[in-house]
Write a protein that holds these residues in place. Sequence first.
Motif, PDB file in Angstrom:
ATOM      1  N   HIS A 229       0.860  -1.187   0.000  1.00  0.00           N
ATOM      2  CA  HIS A 229       0.000   0.000   0.000  1.00  0.00           C
ATOM      3  C   HIS A 229       0.891   1.230   0.000  1.00  0.00           C
ATOM      4  N   GLN A 230       0.445   2.286  -0.622  1.00  0.00           N
ATOM      5  CA  GLN A 230       1.083   3.579  -0.415  1.00  0.00           C
ATOM      6  C   GLN A 230       0.545   4.169   0.888  1.00  0.00           C
ATOM      7  N   LEU A 231       1.338   4.963   1.576  1.00  0.00           N
ATOM      8  CA  LEU A 231       0.842   5.596   2.806  1.00  0.00           C
ATOM      9  C   LEU A 231      -0.232   6.622   2.459  1.00  0.00           C
ATOM     10  N   GLN A 232      -1.337   6.525   3.169  1.00  0.00           N
ATOM     11  CA  GLN A 232      -2.377   7.549   3.081  1.00  0.00           C
ATOM     12  C   GLN A 232      -2.578   8.086   4.502  1.00  0.00           C
ATOM     13  N   ALA A 272       9.039 -15.421  -7.540  1.00  0.00           N
ATOM     14  CA  ALA A 272       8.242 -16.507  -6.932  1.00  0.00           C
ATOM     15  C   ALA A 272       7.179 -15.966  -5.984  1.00  0.00           C
ATOM     16  N   ILE A 273       7.268 -14.701  -5.590  1.00  0.00           N
ATOM     17  CA  ILE A 273       6.294 -14.143  -4.643  1.00  0.00           C
ATOM     18  C   ILE A 273       5.079 -13.617  -5.416  1.00  0.00           C
ATOM     19  N   VAL A 274       3.911 -14.075  -4.996  1.00  0.00           N
ATOM     20  CA  VAL A 274       2.661 -13.669  -5.645  1.00  0.00           C
ATOM     21  C   VAL A 274       2.255 -12.296  -5.106  1.00  0.00           C
ATOM     22  N   VAL A 275       1.983 -11.365  -6.015  1.00  0.00           N
ATOM     23  CA  VAL A 275       1.658 -10.000  -5.572  1.00  0.00           C
ATOM     24  C   VAL A 275       0.147  -9.797  -5.604  1.00  0.00           C
ATOM     25  N   GLU A 276      -0.391  -9.495  -4.436  1.00  0.00           N
ATOM     26  CA  GLU A 276      -1.848  -9.385  -4.321  1.00  0.00           C
ATOM     27  C   GLU A 276      -2.348  -7.962  -4.496  1.00  0.00           C
ATOM     28  N   ARG A 277      -1.628  -7.006  -3.988  1.00  0.00           N
ATOM     29  CA  ARG A 277      -2.070  -5.609  -4.118  1.00  0.00           C
ATOM     30  C   ARG A 277      -0.884  -4.718  -4.417  1.00  0.00           C
ATOM     31  N   PHE A 278      -1.132  -3.690  -5.229  1.00  0.00           N
ATOM     32  CA  PHE A 278      -0.104  -2.680  -5.507  1.00  0.00           C
ATOM     33  C   PHE A 278      -0.316  -1.446  -4.629  1.00  0.00           C
ATOM     34  N   THR A 279      -1.593  -1.188  -4.321  1.00  0.00           N
ATOM     35  CA  THR A 279      -1.955   0.066  -3.642  1.00  0.00           C
ATOM     36  C   THR A 279      -3.132  -0.189  -2.705  1.00  0.00           C
ATOM     37  N   GLY A 280      -3.421   0.763  -1.857  1.00  0.00           N
ATOM     38  CA  GLY A 280      -4.631   0.699  -1.038  1.00  0.00           C
ATOM     39  C   GLY A 280      -5.386   2.000  -1.221  1.00  0.00           C
ATOM     40  N   GLU A 281      -6.691   1.921  -1.235  1.00  0.00           N
ATOM     41  CA  GLU A 281      -7.472   3.149  -1.435  1.00  0.00           C
ATOM     42  C   GLU A 281      -8.520   3.269  -0.347  1.00  0.00           C
ATOM     43  N   ALA A 282      -8.245   4.148   0.603  1.00  0.00           N
ATOM     44  CA  ALA A 282      -9.270   4.430   1.617  1.00  0.00           C
ATOM     45  C   ALA A 282     -10.320   5.332   0.966  1.00  0.00           C
ATOM     46  N   PRO A 283     -11.582   5.186   1.349  1.00  0.00           N
ATOM     47  CA  PRO A 283     -12.607   6.080   0.798  1.00  0.00           C
ATOM     48  C   PRO A 283     -12.213   7.541   1.052  1.00  0.00           C
ATOM     49  N   PRO A 284     -12.452   8.434   0.065  1.00  0.00           N
ATOM     50  CA  PRO A 284     -12.005   9.833   0.186  1.00  0.00           C
ATOM     51  C   PRO A 284     -12.444  10.520   1.476  1.00  0.00           C
ATOM     52  N   ARG A 285     -13.604  10.119   2.019  1.00  0.00           N
ATOM     53  CA  ARG A 285     -14.070  10.818   3.237  1.00  0.00           C
ATOM     54  C   ARG A 285     -13.147  10.576   4.433  1.00  0.00           C
ATOM     55  N   PHE A 286     -12.305   9.521   4.354  1.00  0.00           N
ATOM     56  CA  PHE A 286     -11.378   9.238   5.455  1.00  0.00           C
ATOM     57  C   PHE A 286     -10.024   9.931   5.282  1.00  0.00           C
ATOM     58  N   LEU A 287      -9.770  10.471   4.095  1.00  0.00           N
ATOM     59  CA  LEU A 287      -8.424  10.971   3.805  1.00  0.00           C
ATOM     60  C   LEU A 287      -8.190  12.368   4.355  1.00  0.00           C
ATOM     61  N   ALA A 288      -7.063  12.538   5.065  1.00  0.00           N
ATOM     62  CA  ALA A 288      -6.699  13.867   5.562  1.00  0.00           C
ATOM     63  C   ALA A 288      -5.849  14.585   4.519  1.00  0.00           C
ATOM     64  N   GLN A 299      -8.305  -0.105 -12.299  1.00  0.00           N
ATOM     65  CA  GLN A 299      -7.688   0.879 -13.217  1.00  0.00           C
ATOM     66  C   GLN A 299      -6.209   1.044 -12.885  1.00  0.00           C
ATOM     67  N   ILE A 300      -5.903   1.085 -11.599  1.00  0.00           N
ATOM     68  CA  ILE A 300      -4.496   1.239 -11.176  1.00  0.00           C
ATOM     69  C   ILE A 300      -3.665   0.048 -11.661  1.00  0.00           C
ATOM     70  N   VAL A 301      -4.199  -1.146 -11.485  1.00  0.00           N
ATOM     71  CA  VAL A 301      -3.470  -2.346 -11.948  1.00  0.00           C
ATOM     72  C   VAL A 301      -3.258  -2.261 -13.455  1.00  0.00           C
TER      73      VAL A 301
END
Length: 323
Positions: A229-232, A272-288, A299-301
């Motif tokens: 995840h990227q830091l949010q 050999a490592i399976v990648v499950e997520r590239f990023t995380g997206e919290a709903p905009p109402r939670f973002l500071a 879309q990001i993938v």
Amino acid sequence: MTVSKEIINYPWGHERRFNAYSNYFRSIYGARVQKVSIDAGFTCPNRDGSNGTGGCTYCNNDAFNPSYCEPVNPVSQQIAEGIKFHKWRYNEAVSYLAYFQAYSNTYAPVDTLKKLYEEALAYPGVVGLIIGTRPDCIDDEKLEYIKKLSLEHYIAIEYGIESCYNKTLERINRGHSFEDAVRALEKTAALGINQGAHFIFGLPGETRNEMLEQAATISELPIKTVKFHQLQIIKGTRMEEEFKNNPGDFDLFSWEEYLEFFISFLERLNPAIVVERFTGEAPPRFLAGEGWGKKRTDQIVNLIEKRMEELETWQGRLYEKKK
Ligand code: SF4
């Protein structure tokens, strides 16, 4: 370096440029398997005082918990509501994995875990469990029990590790060290239990080069899957306060920066490592802080895969196995 797509024989056996989790799961079950999140009412040792208070400085579980998860509801009811939610959205999945997601889902006596996990596994259509937890919330007794469960079901433990640097883990109040994480991973691997790990890019105090160099360390961990995840900055967290008081201390990724950084990281990651997520997206109402606009995960993938194609690169292209 220029290599045409046709001559690449990716070790994961399909044409995508990274070892993708969705393909990995289809190869096991022959169909899409949907995760259904559960909040079973756990807490964490760095919240309840046993190993600190306040929790991780960036954490607000509400930002990632789906709306159908209510810890007051029994596990089976949460699964029923989760299945209803996903059927309405996708109408495709036939099997489900119960995802014990919120807080630390091994932070209770084994008898409590048994009741919760086995209630989930008894639900029609549930073929396995994903158990999210912390490296300091596992012990031999719990691992032995999880090993027994995994003889009959797909079971994976997902460890939050977040950073390979102890200076960062201290700063974000994780309450465990990277060495604790390695110990938990090694014990879990020794019992043959599936396991994954979770990391965050952009934590305060880390340079981008330090973040990138983690690829070599993560590549040697005994994990099957990994999520990034990227830091949010999430509203209501201690990190929001830190960010307000000292924004210069944070080097948050813009989307364009993250795209290039993440591809460089993937190039160095063990194929050999399976990648499950590239990023995380919290709903905009939670973002500071500022988000990346309205980009959906798919879309990001797509954008990352398209950019990898342009660069004619793939996961592990620059990976060097440690001798
Ligand atoms: S361990 Fe996980 S749930 Fe617990 S405080 Fe940290 S981020 Fe939040």
